[in-house]
Design a protein around this motif. Structure first.
Motif, PDB file in Angstrom:
ATOM      1  N   HIS A  54       7.399   5.252 -11.711  1.00 10.69           N
ATOM      2  CA  HIS A  54       8.933   5.630 -11.104  1.00 10.69           C
ATOM      3  C   HIS A  54       8.399   5.843  -9.313  1.00 10.69           C
ATOM      4  O   HIS A  54       7.326   6.405  -9.291  1.00 10.69           O
ATOM      5  CB  HIS A  54       9.557   6.874 -11.535  1.00 10.69           C
ATOM      6  N   GLU A  55       9.267   5.529  -8.714  1.00 14.87           N
ATOM      7  CA  GLU A  55       9.080   5.376  -7.290  1.00 14.87           C
ATOM      8  C   GLU A  55       8.864   6.828  -6.662  1.00 14.87           C
ATOM      9  O   GLU A  55       8.224   7.237  -5.832  1.00 14.87           O
ATOM     10  CB  GLU A  55      10.233   4.651  -6.664  1.00 14.87           C
ATOM     11  N   GLY A  58       5.765   8.513  -5.498  1.00 11.76           N
ATOM     12  CA  GLY A  58       5.162   8.462  -4.169  1.00 11.76           C
ATOM     13  C   GLY A  58       3.513   7.568  -4.188  1.00 11.76           C
ATOM     14  O   GLY A  58       3.767   6.534  -4.655  1.00 11.76           O
ATOM     15  N   LYS A  59       2.786   8.301  -3.635  1.00 15.94           N
ATOM     16  CA  LYS A  59       1.503   7.348  -3.698  1.00 15.94           C
ATOM     17  C   LYS A  59       0.912   7.129  -4.822  1.00 15.94           C
ATOM     18  O   LYS A  59      -0.053   6.202  -5.300  1.00 15.94           O
ATOM     19  CB  LYS A  59       0.750   8.300  -2.436  1.00 15.94           C
ATOM     20  N   ARG A  60       1.382   7.836  -6.001  1.00 17.92           N
ATOM     21  CA  ARG A  60       0.530   7.723  -7.232  1.00 17.92           C
ATOM     22  C   ARG A  60       1.754   6.959  -8.157  1.00 17.92           C
ATOM     23  O   ARG A  60       1.345   6.547  -9.342  1.00 17.92           O
ATOM     24  CB  ARG A  60       0.629   9.250  -7.909  1.00 17.92           C
ATOM     25  N   ALA A  61       2.596   6.377  -7.590  1.00 15.03           N
ATOM     26  CA  ALA A  61       3.510   5.400  -8.311  1.00 15.03           C
ATOM     27  C   ALA A  61       2.755   4.165  -8.686  1.00 15.03           C
ATOM     28  O   ALA A  61       2.988   3.672  -9.884  1.00 15.03           O
ATOM     29  CB  ALA A  61       4.651   5.030  -7.223  1.00 15.03           C
ATOM     30  N   PHE A  80      11.685   7.794 -17.744  1.00 14.66           N
ATOM     31  CA  PHE A  80      11.521   6.386 -17.110  1.00 14.66           C
ATOM     32  C   PHE A  80      10.937   5.440 -17.862  1.00 14.66           C
ATOM     33  O   PHE A  80       9.935   5.598 -18.538  1.00 14.66           O
ATOM     34  CB  PHE A  80      11.237   6.609 -15.707  1.00 14.66           C
ATOM     35  N   ASP A  81      11.299   4.052 -17.519  1.00 13.32           N
ATOM     36  CA  ASP A  81      10.672   2.986 -17.940  1.00 13.32           C
ATOM     37  C   ASP A  81       9.433   2.576 -17.058  1.00 13.32           C
ATOM     38  O   ASP A  81       9.936   2.527 -15.846  1.00 13.32           O
ATOM     39  CB  ASP A  81      11.816   1.760 -18.149  1.00 13.32           C
ATOM     40  N   MET A  82       8.385   2.165 -17.547  1.00 13.48           N
ATOM     41  CA  MET A  82       7.490   1.664 -16.725  1.00 13.48           C
ATOM     42  C   MET A  82       6.896   0.354 -17.084  1.00 13.48           C
ATOM     43  O   MET A  82       7.201   0.001 -18.370  1.00 13.48           O
ATOM     44  CB  MET A  82       6.189   2.701 -16.829  1.00 13.48           C
ATOM     45  N   GLN A  83       5.875  -0.276 -16.439  1.00 17.54           N
ATOM     46  CA  GLN A  83       5.463  -1.378 -16.661  1.00 17.54           C
ATOM     47  C   GLN A  83       3.706  -1.374 -16.391  1.00 17.54           C
ATOM     48  O   GLN A  83       3.562  -0.529 -15.346  1.00 17.54           O
ATOM     49  CB  GLN A  83       5.739  -2.604 -15.723  1.00 17.54           C
ATOM     50  N   ILE A  84       2.902  -1.860 -17.501  1.00 15.22           N
ATOM     51  CA  ILE A  84       1.549  -1.806 -17.137  1.00 15.22           C
ATOM     52  C   ILE A  84       1.078  -3.156 -17.253  1.00 15.22           C
ATOM     53  O   ILE A  84       1.496  -4.061 -18.233  1.00 15.22           O
ATOM     54  CB  ILE A  84       0.984  -1.032 -18.456  1.00 15.22           C
TER      55      ILE A  84
END
Length: 228
Positions: A54-55, A58-61, A80-84
């Motif tokens: 998730h945005e 920050g820098k670790r997004a 949240f939903d994420m993509q790999i």
């Protein structure tokens, strides 16, 4: 090939989340391949995994991990939903997996099936570590005499000649699903062969289990318009 994305919730963090009613949690995630028995093995077919979180991170997004098990560890309060995005070795392309991060259980897995198009020899060997690769030569090919004795048949609602024609008329994405179906459900007697150089997949339909024939018939019939 099947993958497992495992998510673990280790503990609550002592840090405040900044959002009332939502405690900060520590969580981790890692990727494995599954072999024929369903056991987890290292996902060594990939050179890196890039996690898009998730945005609000920050820098670790966006985080890139370059060795199995491609594990990340984070803290957060929200689901949240994420993509790999997985990058295969030997310029084997990228695979994108979606994953739902949630806090409903202390540990859970999501399983994904991915397909590689015409993998190079080194990648093909790595893929074989998880079991037989779709299209690898497998089973005994019928002899010419056996083929000569074959005749058109309609067996339990499946016209084998029509099935063969349907499969030839499928689009590329559908054909990739067919290859995966054959790989997952074939028997030791089933004859399959993958011609990597020519980009061709060969299968003797008459050596496939009846249950797989019915699956292929239903799948192809839904996607190929019937002749009028």
């Amino acid at each position: 090939m099947r993958h497992a994305l495992g998510t673990s919730l280790t503990s609550f963090s002592d840090k405040p989340s900044g959002v009332e009613g939502y405690p900060l949690r520590r969580w981790s995630m890692q990727l494995s391949m599954l072999n024929e028995s369903g056991d987890e093995i290292p996902a060594s077919v990939y050179s890196k995994a890039t996690y898009h979180l998730h945005e609000s991170f920050g820098k670790r997004a966006t985080q890139t991990i370059t060795s199995p098990p491609f594990k990340i560890q984070e803290e957060g309060w929200g689901e949240f939903d994420m993509q790999i995005v997985l990058t295969a070795i030997e310029k084997g392309g990228e695979q994108t997996l979606s994953h739902d991060l949630n806090f409903n259980a202390n540990r859970y897995e999501t399983k994904h099936v991915v397909t590689f198009k015409n993998p190079k020899p080194a990648l093909l060997e790595k893929l074989k570590e998880s079991g037989p690769v779709p299209g690898d030569e497998n089973g005994k090919k019928r002899t010419g005499d056996e083929s000569a004795r074959k005749k058109k048949r309609v067996d339990k609602g499946v016209d084998m000649d029509q099935l063969a024609e349907n499969l030839q008329r499928l689009q590329e994405d559908d054909l990739l699903q067919v290859v995966q179906m054959v790989h997952d459900h074939k028997s030791p007697e089933s004859y399959t062969k993958n011609d990597v150089d020519a980009g061709e997949f060969h299968v003797d339909l008459y050596t496939l289990p009846e249950s797989l024939i019915k699956m292929l018939w239903e799948f192809s019939s839904e996607r190929v318009p019937a002749h009028k």
